[in-house]
Design an enzyme around this catalytic site. Structure first.
Site, short mmCIF file in Angstrom:
data_model
loop_
_atom_site.label_atom_id
_atom_site.label_comp_id
_atom_site.label_asym_id
_atom_site.label_seq_id
_atom_site.Cartn_x
_atom_site.Cartn_y
_atom_site.Cartn_z
N ARG A 162 0.84 -1.21 0.00
CA ARG A 162 0.00 0.00 0.00
C ARG A 162 0.87 1.25 0.00
O ARG A 162 0.59 2.23 0.68
CB ARG A 162 -0.96 0.02 1.20
CG ARG A 162 -1.87 -1.17 1.31
CD ARG A 162 -2.82 -1.31 0.13
NE ARG A 162 -3.60 -2.53 0.25
CZ ARG A 162 -3.22 -3.70 -0.25
NH1 ARG A 162 -2.09 -3.80 -0.93
NH2 ARG A 162 -3.96 -4.78 -0.09
N SER A 236 -10.88 0.29 3.70
CA SER A 236 -9.95 -0.10 4.76
C SER A 236 -9.20 1.12 5.27
O SER A 236 -8.51 1.80 4.52
CB SER A 236 -8.95 -1.13 4.23
OG SER A 236 -9.61 -2.28 3.77
N GLU A 333 -4.02 3.58 6.24
CA GLU A 333 -3.95 3.48 4.78
C GLU A 333 -4.51 4.75 4.15
O GLU A 333 -4.14 5.14 3.05
CB GLU A 333 -4.76 2.26 4.31
CG GLU A 333 -4.60 1.92 2.86
CD GLU A 333 -5.26 0.59 2.49
OE1 GLU A 333 -5.80 0.52 1.37
OE2 GLU A 333 -5.26 -0.33 3.32
#
Length: 338
Positions: A162, A236, A333
């Site tokens: 990520r 998320s 994230e």
């Protein structure tokens, strides 16, 4: 060019922030003109796509540039691959559906991820055993300070979990304008992550295709994740942490149901952040207009009328709670803006 513009329609959390200036670009030439405008040389600039991975914690005292640079162009092919150049403003899921319809394999597991194509390499988006770095040939971007174009090879993007160079060393220095993809003519279906195989087992083997995988992923995501059009969220909120093998074994002895996924080369174990958050008592938690989703603890939600600062504060309390209980640090994230 708008002044004191509302950002409410442009972020999936549904936060009512404002931007001092706001404009829309549909081509690299238009972006270049905006970046060259002397009126905006000294202020912060933000290229915003779908707004699905940002949290505005305050008003943005700069220029928000809405990225609407579209287009999907076939640039070449060989015996095994199809090469496509895709404008950074294309909706990611629409691009995935385009590939599924045309039989181009490689990103079917990434169906229904919100956002735009330009955000995909920045975050190195991933789901169900696939990361977008696996199909990226290069990334085209424009220097914010100089207005010059540069093409980054896949290796130059320094993709991580990520993560990419655009979130680290070059954060805020380049705006992604297009992404060049290498898709597969011969599918290598990845079915082992999540419930994909369980869903496909209910179908005849002849129906195992990239379309079937895409449909399975969509069904799974819709069953677990809230629709941003109904409840504000950014998917998320935290990355799944990676811990050492020894730490995992210690925790596993204490918490026998702790899930873990070995990293390549025995480099450690990836642990689901949602499990850690749920075990820390946060799943379904709500305080006023914000909270934690009742089906997926990895998702923070906004019911309307709240602030990004309050959501950030909640995320920090969750981080502290997980750290205290498990000794694991969660990393967001989502990108905080403000």
């Amino acid at each position: 060019m708008l002044t004191n513009a509302s950002l409410l329609p442009y972020n999936t959390f549904g936060i009512a922030a404002q931007s001092k200036y706001l404009t829309t670009v549909t081509s690299e030439d238009e972006l270049g003109s905006v970046l060259a405008d002397a009126s905006f040389q000294s202020i912060d600039k933000l290229l915003l796509g779908g707004g699905s991975n940002v949290l505005f914690t305050a008003d943005f005292e700069g220029l928000v540039i809405l990225n609407r640079m579209g287009g999907i162009t076939l640039t070449g092919q060989d015996q095994d691959h199809i090469y496509l150049r895709v404008g950074a403003g294309e909706v990611w899921h629409d691009f995935v559906m385009y590939c599924v319809e045309n039989g181009y394999a490689g990103i079917e597991n990434l169906s229904l991820i919100p956002g735009t194509v330009g955000a995909a390499p920045m975050q190195n988006i991933g789901a169900y055993g696939v990361e977008v770095k696996e199909v990226i040939e290069s990334v085209e971007a424009m220097s914010v300070s100089e207005g010059t174009k540069r093409v980054f090879s896949s290796s130059e993007c320094q993709f991580g979990y990520r993560d990419s160079i655009f979130k680290r060393e070059l954060k805020g220095q380049y705006m992604i304008t297009a992404v060049n993809f290498r898709l597969n003519k011969h599918p290598n279906l990845k079915l082992t992550y999540g419930d994909i195989e369980k869903i496909l087992d209910q179908r005849p083997d002849s129906e195992r295709s990239i379309r079937a995988v895409s449909e399975a992923v969509i069904a799974i995501r819709q069953s677990k994740l809230p629709d941003p059009a109904v409840i504000g969220n950014a998917g998320s909120f935290f990355k799944n942490p990676e811990i050492s093998n020894s730490q995992f074994e210690t925790l596993k002895a204490q918490y026998p149901t702790l899930p873990g996924y070995p990293l390549p080369g025995g480099a450690g174990v990836k642990v689901p952040a949602g499990w850690l958050i749920e075990q820390s008592g946060w799943k379904g938690y709500r305080e006023g207009s914000i909270g934690v989703h009742d089906k997926q603890a990895l998702v923070l939600v906004h019911f309307g009328g709240g602030t990004g600062a309050a959501i950030k504060n909640l995320s920090e309390r969750i981080q502290a709670s997980v750290s205290q209980k498990f000794g694991i640090a969660l990393s967001p994230e989502v990108n905080f803006i403000g």
